[in-house]
Design a protein around this motif. Sequence first.
Motif, short mmCIF file in Angstrom:
data_model
loop_
_atom_site.label_atom_id
_atom_site.label_comp_id
_atom_site.label_asym_id
_atom_site.label_seq_id
_atom_site.Cartn_x
_atom_site.Cartn_y
_atom_site.Cartn_z
N VAL A 17 0.86 -1.23 -0.04
CA VAL A 17 0.11 -0.06 -0.08
C VAL A 17 1.03 1.24 -0.11
O VAL A 17 0.58 1.94 -0.85
N ILE A 18 1.94 1.17 0.72
CA ILE A 18 2.73 2.48 0.97
C ILE A 18 3.42 2.74 -0.46
O ILE A 18 3.48 3.88 -0.69
N ASP A 19 3.89 1.72 -1.30
CA ASP A 19 4.47 1.94 -2.27
C ASP A 19 3.51 2.37 -3.12
O ASP A 19 3.76 3.40 -3.96
N GLU A 20 2.40 1.64 -3.68
CA GLU A 20 1.46 1.90 -4.68
C GLU A 20 0.78 3.44 -4.45
O GLU A 20 0.59 4.00 -5.44
N PHE A 21 0.68 3.75 -3.27
CA PHE A 21 -0.20 5.01 -3.08
C PHE A 21 0.75 6.04 -2.53
O PHE A 21 0.23 7.28 -2.09
N ASP A 22 2.02 5.75 -2.62
CA ASP A 22 3.00 6.84 -2.15
C ASP A 22 2.60 7.56 -0.84
O ASP A 22 2.67 8.81 -0.68
N VAL A 23 2.51 6.60 0.25
CA VAL A 23 2.26 7.00 1.48
C VAL A 23 3.42 7.53 2.30
O VAL A 23 4.37 6.89 2.32
N GLN A 24 3.58 8.88 2.53
CA GLN A 24 4.76 9.39 3.21
C GLN A 24 4.72 9.03 4.67
O GLN A 24 4.07 9.28 5.48
N CYS A 25 5.71 8.06 5.06
CA CYS A 25 5.86 7.58 6.58
C CYS A 25 7.27 6.89 6.51
O CYS A 25 8.05 6.54 6.03
N HIS A 26 7.30 6.54 7.79
CA HIS A 26 8.84 5.70 8.17
C HIS A 26 8.90 4.48 7.93
O HIS A 26 9.76 3.71 8.22
N GLY A 27 7.70 3.89 7.38
CA GLY A 27 7.34 2.48 7.03
C GLY A 27 6.43 1.75 7.75
O GLY A 27 5.67 2.64 8.49
N PRO A 28 6.32 0.30 7.27
CA PRO A 28 5.13 -0.19 7.97
C PRO A 28 5.05 -0.21 9.45
O PRO A 28 3.94 -0.64 10.02
N HIS A 29 6.12 -0.18 9.98
CA HIS A 29 6.14 -0.11 11.54
C HIS A 29 5.46 1.24 12.37
O HIS A 29 5.36 1.35 13.44
N SER A 30 5.34 2.34 11.36
CA SER A 30 4.80 3.61 12.11
C SER A 30 3.37 3.36 12.54
O SER A 30 2.73 2.73 12.03
N ALA A 31 3.21 3.95 13.63
CA ALA A 31 1.66 3.94 14.23
C ALA A 31 0.93 4.76 13.20
O ALA A 31 1.53 5.92 12.65
N ALA A 32 -0.13 4.57 13.03
CA ALA A 32 -1.32 4.98 12.18
C ALA A 32 -1.41 6.54 12.69
O ALA A 32 -1.54 7.58 11.85
N SER A 33 -1.30 7.03 14.12
CA SER A 33 -1.46 8.22 14.42
C SER A 33 -0.40 9.17 14.06
O SER A 33 -0.54 10.40 14.09
N SER A 34 0.78 8.60 13.54
CA SER A 34 2.06 9.44 13.34
C SER A 34 1.85 10.06 12.04
O SER A 34 2.75 10.94 11.59
N LEU A 35 0.81 9.25 11.32
CA LEU A 35 0.97 9.91 9.76
C LEU A 35 0.14 11.23 9.77
O LEU A 35 -0.93 11.45 10.46
N SER A 36 0.34 11.96 8.72
CA SER A 36 -0.53 13.18 8.43
C SER A 36 -1.79 12.66 7.80
O SER A 36 -1.91 11.62 7.43
N GLY A 37 -3.16 13.55 7.94
CA GLY A 37 -4.13 13.12 7.73
C GLY A 37 -4.35 12.49 6.35
O GLY A 37 -4.77 11.72 6.04
#
Lengths: 309, 505
Positions: B382-402
């Motif tokens: 999902v992160i690759d396909e949708f270009d989700v900016q995060c520290h990786g799959p271990h990041s907490a959902a709440s740490s992502l921007s909306g």
Amino acid sequence: MSDPSTSVLIALTVITAATPLVFAAIGELITERSGVLNLGVEGMMLVGAVSSFLCVHVYGSAPLALLVGMAGGMVMALLFGFLTLSLQASQVATGLALTIFGTGLSALVGQSLIGVAYGGLPKLHIPVLSELPTVGPLLFQHDVLVYASWLLIPAVSIFLKRSRAGLVLRAVGDSHDSAHALGYRVIRVRYFATLFGGACSGLAGAYLSMAYAPMWVENMTAGRGWIALALVVFAVWQPGWVLFGAYLFGGITILQLHGQGIGINVPSQLMSMLPYVTTIIVLVLISLNQGRVRRNAPAAIGQAFHPTT
Amino acid sequence: MAGSSLVTMQNITKAYPGVLANDAVHFDIGHGEIHALLGENGAGKSTLVKVLYGLLQPDSGSVTWQGQAVKLSSPSVARSLGIAMVFQHFSLFESLTVVENIAMGMAVPATDNLRKRIIEVSNRYGLPLEPNRDVFTLSVGERQRIEIIRCLLQNPKLLIMDEPTSVLTPQEVQDLFVTLKRLASEGVSILYISHKLDEIRELCDAATILRGGKNVATANPKEESAQSLAALMIGEDIQPAIRTNQVKLGEPLLALNQLTITSKSVQNMSLRDINLKVHAGEIVGIAGVAGNGQDELLSAIAGETRSSGEMIWLKGEFVSYWSVGSRRQAGLCAVPEERLGHAAVPSMSLSENAFLTGFHRQKLRTAGLVSAGRCKKAANAVIDEFDVQCHGPHSAASSLSGGNLQKFVVGREILQAPDVLVVSQPTWGVDAGAAAAIHKALQGLAKNGAAVLVISQDLDELIAITDRIGALCAGRLSKLYATTDVDAQQVGQLMGGTHSLEVVA
């Protein structure tokens, strides 16, 4: 002054049974309305009870002893506040620990006080009114704490509904993030609320050791702190219903004792359950009202607040 | 403009661990000016605004207010200068009444006098509001009015509005613009944050554009096109989603048959006699103002609320009694509106969140136990396909921007290749680039033969991507129309409660 009848005497014991519950529950109500769940009521009450009794034993001054009882509860509340508000420890775990700690500490301090006698708080007879038949002994011949508990209910009610500080308190308990965003000091409000809860619990304990018993017995609260906690929830955080619940519980406790006394043929264990069962059923019915719950339940209860953003 | 500046921010720098949110940012707004602040999610808009409102202290930089250097150490300092702010996520207290909420933001008691002033301002600016209502009974639009009135009561010199129109109907947006223009003409400066470039071009006199925490341009939006503004924001041209012309419709995959759900509480809208068929290969859009039954419709279709009888059909089977899990297994996935706490568990990692909805359709378990490796792989996909900016799959959902979390929760369902996808507010609070990506993904899904139902309050979005469109009003669904046959005004009528349009071109 005419001799009070039996029913008045029973009513008087109901009042003494309910008064510590009113104090402890109203203190916890304020604490919880700010969003803090302090499960240490029992422990704070015990520390309040032993410290006030120790004070009156050493110095002989009842007013000073009541203040010391409040201070004892507040010191415990401060400890709780420091751990949960400043260090953000879990409120549930810390509250349980506070009760265990308070039980042990009060037993240690109170070792030398076991068997010590005290005459009890003096009764304050309100001039003129206390001479009235029936009503006089029922309402106007009590110690200072009973009057205080009656005044506390409308005072807290008006504080919550009408005062600005009460509004801020409710708001902090509803959403600490919103309150913070508007520039309110969430942690400070919660400290004050927690300390008020401690003072009230201390006073509830002081009432037990100085007026209800009056003596020091290890673990003399006998679960009243937990009853107070339950009363707050089932009364949907409303002071009026807390008063109602406390007197309902106190009333049925005394009545079932008298029932057992005159030999009603029901197993005594069932009778002893009665106050708990009745209080819970009645207050559950009250809390069925959805709108009332949404208006009064502190949505942020038990949640740690991290002032990051 | 220096002489007439109301507030000037210079060299504002603010760093978070690992991120430079504001890097020597300049910002300047004049008296009575409506000034847009533009940028993608994470461009530093919120940080800058929080500094201006006293919620954050910058690491360096200075603020000048009417020629005087000021230190905005707290929101109350900002308020006392005359800065007021309407937050995107309202800072309201649900258990308090309207008047109590307003009193909280103003440091005045909740008296009859305040009630009178509220009614006065609400009449003057056309913002109807009943002071004694409990906030938990109000719609999103009404809640926003509380925030605006709260600000107006303080006679602000500067009004900050963070994404104010994302929850409003076209008519409400027009009303709001009338109010804002009137305020500007009375000398109030307005700082307007929005993703909707057309709105900014209509409303604003100037725009400051941020990218990656830095100023990239100051422009006059009236002289720019939406395309050129977007290019400035993103640093490259974006290709907006274009409706693929008349797809070949397949079988109806999702059918609602007289769906009626009677609500048991005041906060929920009851659904009445909703009939709807979504066919393979099409995107159906449902417009409507928040609080008209959108959440209830989504939870009825997803299975969070069970319905009775034969009201919900999935691929020819009636599933009214099925659980969420069985419906997912059968190919019906849903993305609710609330990202944090509903679509995703805030404190859990992305890979754990990938498991929570994915395990029905994807092999994420080995021998009945959660396979950390497979979940991580699914989240990474999902992160690759949708270009989700995060520290990786271990990041907490709440740490992502909306916006990034939104991409994640929508992408998570799309990659499960559902036969039916129901999604609510797919691009709420998401920047233009990410919105286009989500739109394209939805279209791709439909093209591959899925039935897609989009529930949204963003009319432009619905008109851009859907094949058929209708509107929910007070729990009833209007007739559906081919999207090419109606315009925004007509859909607005449907949103207002008109069941069917008299003349359809």
